[in-house]
Structures are given as structure tokens and as C-alpha cells.
Design a protein around this motif. Structure first.
Motif, PDB file in Angstrom:
ATOM      1  N   ASN A 197       0.785  -1.238   0.000  1.00 45.09           N
ATOM      2  CA  ASN A 197       0.000   0.000   0.000  1.00 45.09           C
ATOM      3  C   ASN A 197       0.815   1.285   0.000  1.00 45.09           C
ATOM      4  OD1 ASN A 197      -2.802  -1.036   0.193  1.00 45.09           O
ATOM      5  ND2 ASN A 197      -2.043  -1.925   2.115  1.00 45.09           N
ATOM      6  N   ILE A 198       2.121   1.205  -0.218  1.00 46.49           N
ATOM      7  CA  ILE A 198       2.961   2.403  -0.174  1.00 46.49           C
ATOM      8  C   ILE A 198       3.143   2.947  -1.592  1.00 46.49           C
ATOM      9  CG2 ILE A 198       5.203   3.356   0.453  1.00 46.49           C
ATOM     10  CD1 ILE A 198       3.514   2.481   2.845  1.00 46.49           C
ATOM     11  N   VAL A 199       2.829   4.220  -1.773  1.00 45.66           N
ATOM     12  CA  VAL A 199       3.053   4.890  -3.056  1.00 45.66           C
ATOM     13  C   VAL A 199       4.038   6.025  -2.843  1.00 45.66           C
ATOM     14  CG1 VAL A 199       2.024   6.239  -4.930  1.00 45.66           C
ATOM     15  CG2 VAL A 199       0.771   4.302  -3.961  1.00 45.66           C
ATOM     16  N   ILE A 200       5.152   5.973  -3.561  1.00 41.15           N
ATOM     17  CA  ILE A 200       6.146   7.046  -3.514  1.00 41.15           C
ATOM     18  C   ILE A 200       5.816   8.019  -4.640  1.00 41.15           C
ATOM     19  CG2 ILE A 200       8.593   7.605  -3.470  1.00 41.15           C
ATOM     20  CD1 ILE A 200       7.694   5.655  -1.259  1.00 41.15           C
ATOM     21  N   LYS A 201       5.527   9.258  -4.258  1.00 40.91           N
ATOM     22  CA  LYS A 201       5.099  10.261  -5.237  1.00 40.91           C
ATOM     23  C   LYS A 201       6.022  11.468  -5.210  1.00 40.91           C
ATOM     24  CE  LYS A 201       1.925  13.445  -4.647  1.00 40.91           C
ATOM     25  NZ  LYS A 201       2.523  14.604  -5.359  1.00 40.91           N
ATOM     26  N   PRO A 202       6.620  11.811  -6.344  1.00 41.43           N
ATOM     27  CA  PRO A 202       7.402  13.055  -6.390  1.00 41.43           C
ATOM     28  C   PRO A 202       6.523  14.243  -6.023  1.00 41.43           C
ATOM     29  CG  PRO A 202       7.708  11.758  -8.392  1.00 41.43           C
ATOM     30  CD  PRO A 202       6.588  11.129  -7.645  1.00 41.43           C
ATOM     31  N   THR A 203       7.086  15.207  -5.338  1.00 40.36           N
ATOM     32  CA  THR A 203       6.298  16.350  -4.876  1.00 40.36           C
ATOM     33  C   THR A 203       5.682  17.133  -6.025  1.00 40.36           C
ATOM     34  OG1 THR A 203       8.329  17.670  -4.803  1.00 40.36           O
ATOM     35  CG2 THR A 203       7.638  16.615  -2.752  1.00 40.36           C
ATOM     36  N   TRP A 204       6.294  17.058  -7.222  1.00 42.61           N
ATOM     37  CA  TRP A 204       5.810  17.850  -8.354  1.00 42.61           C
ATOM     38  C   TRP A 204       4.785  17.101  -9.215  1.00 42.61           C
ATOM     39  CZ3 TRP A 204      10.745  16.023  -7.708  1.00 42.61           C
ATOM     40  CH2 TRP A 204      11.146  14.991  -8.559  1.00 42.61           C
ATOM     41  N   GLU A 205       4.528  15.825  -8.896  1.00 47.88           N
ATOM     42  CA  GLU A 205       3.603  15.016  -9.692  1.00 47.88           C
ATOM     43  C   GLU A 205       2.223  14.971  -9.040  1.00 47.88           C
ATOM     44  OE1 GLU A 205       3.787  13.039 -12.530  1.00 47.88           O
ATOM     45  OE2 GLU A 205       5.755  13.830 -13.048  1.00 47.88           O
ATOM     46  N   LYS A 206       1.178  14.881  -9.868  1.00 44.28           N
ATOM     47  CA  LYS A 206      -0.175  14.691  -9.366  1.00 44.28           C
ATOM     48  C   LYS A 206      -0.493  13.199  -9.316  1.00 44.28           C
ATOM     49  CE  LYS A 206      -2.044  19.093 -11.014  1.00 44.28           C
ATOM     50  NZ  LYS A 206      -3.085  19.753 -11.860  1.00 44.28           N
ATOM     51  N   TYR A 207      -1.213  12.799  -8.273  1.00 41.99           N
ATOM     52  CA  TYR A 207      -1.593  11.394  -8.150  1.00 41.99           C
ATOM     53  C   TYR A 207      -2.852  11.294  -7.305  1.00 41.99           C
ATOM     54  CZ  TYR A 207      -1.509   6.458  -6.928  1.00 41.99           C
ATOM     55  OH  TYR A 207      -1.844   5.136  -6.757  1.00 41.99           O
ATOM     56  N   THR A 208      -3.810  10.532  -7.772  1.00 40.00           N
ATOM     57  CA  THR A 208      -5.048  10.304  -7.019  1.00 40.00           C
ATOM     58  C   THR A 208      -4.925   8.991  -6.279  1.00 40.00           C
ATOM     59  OG1 THR A 208      -6.330  11.487  -8.704  1.00 40.00           O
ATOM     60  CG2 THR A 208      -7.551  10.086  -7.169  1.00 40.00           C
ATOM     61  N   SER A 209      -4.925   9.053  -4.966  1.00 41.55           N
ATOM     62  CA  SER A 209      -4.704   7.850  -4.169  1.00 41.55           C
ATOM     63  C   SER A 209      -5.927   6.948  -4.189  1.00 41.55           C
ATOM     64  CB  SER A 209      -4.363   8.227  -2.729  1.00 41.55           C
ATOM     65  OG  SER A 209      -5.441   8.911  -2.131  1.00 41.55           O
ATOM     66  N   LYS A 210      -5.666   5.648  -4.056  1.00 42.95           N
ATOM     67  CA  LYS A 210      -6.721   4.642  -3.983  1.00 42.95           C
ATOM     68  C   LYS A 210      -6.912   4.216  -2.528  1.00 42.95           C
ATOM     69  CE  LYS A 210      -5.506   2.968  -8.610  1.00 42.95           C
ATOM     70  NZ  LYS A 210      -4.469   3.995  -8.825  1.00 42.95           N
ATOM     71  N   GLU A 211      -7.991   3.558  -2.259  1.00 41.79           N
ATOM     72  CA  GLU A 211      -8.323   3.184  -0.893  1.00 41.79           C
ATOM     73  C   GLU A 211      -7.207   2.344  -0.268  1.00 41.79           C
ATOM     74  OE1 GLU A 211     -11.859   0.853   1.597  1.00 41.79           O
ATOM     75  OE2 GLU A 211     -12.009   1.109  -0.590  1.00 41.79           O
ATOM     76  N   GLY A 212      -6.811   2.735   0.917  1.00 44.69           N
ATOM     77  CA  GLY A 212      -5.800   1.990   1.665  1.00 44.69           C
ATOM     78  C   GLY A 212      -4.368   2.394   1.385  1.00 44.69           C
ATOM     79  N   GLU A 213      -4.138   3.178   0.342  1.00 45.71           N
ATOM     80  CA  GLU A 213      -2.767   3.564   0.002  1.00 45.71           C
ATOM     81  C   GLU A 213      -2.250   4.662   0.937  1.00 45.71           C
ATOM     82  OE1 GLU A 213      -2.566   2.623  -4.785  1.00 45.71           O
ATOM     83  OE2 GLU A 213      -2.909   4.688  -4.134  1.00 45.71           O
ATOM     84  N   LYS A 214      -0.968   4.568   1.231  1.00 44.21           N
ATOM     85  CA  LYS A 214      -0.282   5.597   2.012  1.00 44.21           C
ATOM     86  C   LYS A 214       0.701   6.294   1.081  1.00 44.21           C
ATOM     87  CE  LYS A 214      -0.765   3.000   6.312  1.00 44.21           C
ATOM     88  NZ  LYS A 214      -1.865   3.844   6.822  1.00 44.21           N
ATOM     89  N   ILE A 215       0.557   7.621   0.955  1.00 47.10           N
ATOM     90  CA  ILE A 215       1.342   8.376  -0.009  1.00 47.10           C
ATOM     91  C   ILE A 215       2.563   8.981   0.675  1.00 47.10           C
ATOM     92  CG2 ILE A 215       1.286  10.193  -1.747  1.00 47.10           C
ATOM     93  CD1 ILE A 215      -0.682   7.892  -2.246  1.00 47.10           C
ATOM     94  N   ILE A 216       3.734   8.731   0.110  1.00 49.46           N
ATOM     95  CA  ILE A 216       4.979   9.342   0.578  1.00 49.46           C
ATOM     96  C   ILE A 216       5.379  10.403  -0.437  1.00 49.46           C
ATOM     97  CG2 ILE A 216       7.340   8.944   1.366  1.00 49.46           C
ATOM     98  CD1 ILE A 216       5.261   7.279   2.882  1.00 49.46           C
ATOM     99  N   GLU A 217       5.338  11.670  -0.029  1.00 45.53           N
ATOM    100  CA  GLU A 217       5.769  12.774  -0.892  1.00 45.53           C
ATOM    101  C   GLU A 217       7.286  12.867  -0.821  1.00 45.53           C
ATOM    102  OE1 GLU A 217       3.977  15.132  -2.607  1.00 45.53           O
ATOM    103  OE2 GLU A 217       1.922  14.672  -2.005  1.00 45.53           O
ATOM    104  N   LEU A 218       7.944  12.864  -1.975  1.00 47.50           N
ATOM    105  CA  LEU A 218       9.406  12.826  -1.939  1.00 47.50           C
ATOM    106  C   LEU A 218      10.013  13.715  -3.005  1.00 47.50           C
ATOM    107  CD1 LEU A 218      11.208  11.074  -0.046  1.00 47.50           C
ATOM    108  CD2 LEU A 218      11.686   9.660  -2.026  1.00 47.50           C
ATOM    109  N   ASP A 219      11.020  14.463  -2.583  1.00 50.46           N
ATOM    110  CA  ASP A 219      11.875  15.203  -3.505  1.00 50.46           C
ATOM    111  C   ASP A 219      13.302  14.806  -3.153  1.00 50.46           C
ATOM    112  OD1 ASP A 219      13.343  16.935  -5.028  1.00 50.46           O
ATOM    113  OD2 ASP A 219      12.176  18.713  -4.526  1.00 50.46           O
ATOM    114  N   PRO A 220      13.938  13.956  -3.965  1.00 51.68           N
ATOM    115  CA  PRO A 220      15.245  13.423  -3.577  1.00 51.68           C
ATOM    116  C   PRO A 220      16.350  14.463  -3.559  1.00 51.68           C
ATOM    117  CG  PRO A 220      14.715  12.759  -5.809  1.00 51.68           C
ATOM    118  CD  PRO A 220      13.488  13.428  -5.259  1.00 51.68           C
TER     119      PRO A 220
END
Length: 312
Positions: free
Chosen positions: A127-150
């Protein structure tokens, strides 16, 4: 700020040795760029493309080990030493492959911008989704979003070693756990632990730039009340004991950590050790036996392994 990127084209067998050479020369972190990673990711059920395939059409076959040196007076001397030591690797029976070493001057702003063409949202574990801070993403049920800028810190979630750690964290994390993230890089693993229910997370890195980036990522994810970033060498700046200690580094440093881990891991705690290339797995297992550390589980992905360990 200006940096010098050093890039070595080599084989899987030589990755560990070259990584050690770069660390000893003073790079803050090492990135592994492997076209095979993309093929593995594309084959995994439920995954999606996170890198533009057109970019990888230009990449020659081989593994790239990459490090970044800040601009210093003795930079040229350091690079020459690295080149000589890499050339000598073959004397020890290690297949160096092409062994080409290239250097490029790069500004921090340019590096960060160039990363954006490679880096897209990616789902790891259950359930872990790694999302770049500049990208758009619609989360699905149960997912935990990690905002990341490396930034220029390493740890984006796309490498097997990070994926393996996250799979173990999902399996063993309990609400209210204290987690120590050693060699935190971008902070990705510590932030994941915080999102999974940790009450306290301490991330440690020796590289001041990684510390800066990790702190920013902690803020992006609004876990400042849970995760603290400290600058220091391995466990030198830690006094706490963790329910979970996670270290995604390299085999030699993990073996070094075994000598002190009992001071920092609770009696029933879990030590997640990753960043181990398969050619060094037996060395790590032997070190576990010597230090009376029990291997609970081993996960392998591509050329890499991660271990779940407890105090025997």
C-alpha cells in the motif's frame, strides 16, 4: 553549488567494491543505475512505468555506479585516486566489465531538474506509493502516499534495496514502534515507518546535504512530530533503542553495525539490513553467525538481498 558527478560503467559483481571506493573517497552517497531494474519493474504485476522508455534506449548495457563530489581544492587528486583504485579491482579477480570512468560538472539546480524526467509515482509493497512532490496522483483506498523530492540525496524508492526494506517494514511495523533509520538519505524509509504507525523515528546520515533534504521531505509529509533527522556517522548520534532498526547501506557497513546493534535494538526488536549485493550475502550471513544474530527472513530482488534479523 557546483558538484562533480563521477560515473563508472561496470558489472553487478563490481558494484560493491566500487561503492566502497567512492565512500572512502568522500562521496556522500552512492546511486546504482541499472537498466535491468526497469525490466524487472515492468514485469511485476500491478506496477506501472515510472521512467520514460525513450531515455533508457540511450543507455548502454551495464551497471552505472554514480557518486557526487562537492567542489574542493583536492578534488582532482580524489578523482585520480578513485580511477586508479577502480582500475586495480581486476587484480582481485573481480570482473570490472567496461570499467569506463567519466566525470561531469553539474550544478545542484540542474541535477534536481534532470531527475524529474526519470522519476514518476511508483507503488511499493502492498500500500505504499512514492510520489514526487511535483507530480499529481489520485490515491486509492488503503494507500499511504509518501511525498518525496530526492534533491541530491539518494533514496527514491525505485531501487530493489529500498523496495525490499519497505516490504519488511509493512510486514513487521507495529503501531507505536520506535524506528531507527541508519543512512536515511532522502528519508524515504523513516517517513514510510511514520506513515505505517511509528510513534518515533530517528533518521541518521553523515552527509549534510542528505540531512537537509531528509528534513525537507519530513515536512512535505507532515511527520515532523514523529521523525527527527540527525547528522552523524551511523549510530554515533543515537542513544535510543529501537523496536526496528533499518539500514539500507552496503554489506561492509552492515557487518560493521552488527558489532554494536545489541546496544540499539530492543530485545525483541527487528533489524532490517539491505543494500547487500548477492555476491556478499554469504559474508553477511557469516557475520550474523559470529555476532549471534538470528536470520528470520531473506528477500532477494534482482541482484540484491535484504535480511530481517533478530537478536538470538
Amino acid at each position: 553549488m557546483k558538484w562533480t558527478e563521477i560515473r563508472i560503467c561496470t558489472t553487478h559483481e563490481a558494484v560493491e567494491a566500487i561503492s566502497n571506493i567512492l565512500y572512502e573517497a568522500g562521496v556522500g552517497g552512492v546511486a546504482i543505475q541499472d537498466p535491468e531494474d526497469i525490466k524487472i519493474q515492468q514485469k511485476e504485476q500491478g506496477s506501472w512505468d515510472y521512467i520514460d522508455e525513450n531515455i533508457w534506449e540511450k543507455v548502454d548495457q551495464g551497471v552505472y555506479v554514480i557518486g557526487y563530489f562537492p567542489e574542493t581544492i583536492d578534488l582532482l587528486e580524489k578523482i585520480n585516486v578513485v580511477k586508479k583504485r577502480i582500475k586495480d579491482i581486476s587484480k582481485y579477480g573481480i570482473d570490472l566489465g567496461i570499467g569506463e570512468v567519466t566525470t561531469t560538472e553539474i550544478y545542484e539546480e540542474d541535477w534536481t531538474t534532470s531527475w524529474k524526467q526519470y522519476y514518476k509515482p511508483i507503488k511499493l509493497g502492498e500500500n505504499i506509493v512514492i510520489k514526487p512532490t511535483w507530480e499529481k496522483y489520485t490515491s486509492k483506498e488503503g494507500e499511504k502516499i509518501i511525498e518525496l523530492d530526492p534533491g541530491m540525496a539518494f533514496g527514491t524508492g525505485t531501487h530493489e534495496t529500498t523496495k525490499l526494506c519497505i516490504e519488511f517494514l509493512e510486514k513487521f511495523m507495529k503501531t507505536g514502534s520506535c524506528v531507527l533509520d541508519i543512512g536515511t538519505g532522502s528519508g524515504i524509509l523513516g517517513i514510510t515507518a511514520a506513515k505505517l504507525g511509528a510513534s518515533k523515528v530517528i533518521g541518521v546520515d553523515i552527509d549534510p546535504l542528505a540531512v537537509k533534504v531528509a528534513r525537507e521531505n519530513v515536512c512535505f509529509n507532515q511527520v515532523e512530530n514523529i521523525m527527527e533527522i540527525r547528522q552523524g556517522n551511523l549510530l554515533d548520534v543515537v542513544k535510543e533503542q529501537g523496536d526496528i532498526v533499518v539500514a539500507n547501506i552496503i554489506a561492509d557497513i552492515i557487518i560493521q553495525l552488527f558489532k554494536d546493534i545489541k546496544k540499539f535494538l530492543k530485545g525483541d526488536g527487528i533489524f532490517i539490513a539491505s543494500g547487500i549485493i548477492l555476491g556478499r550475502l554469504e559474508d553477511v550471513k557469516e557475520a550474523c553467525r559470529k555476532e549471534n544474530i538470528k536470520i528470520v527472513s531473506i528477500k532477494v530482488m534482482g541482484e540484491w538481498a535484504a535480511l530481517c534479523l533478530t537478536l538470538a
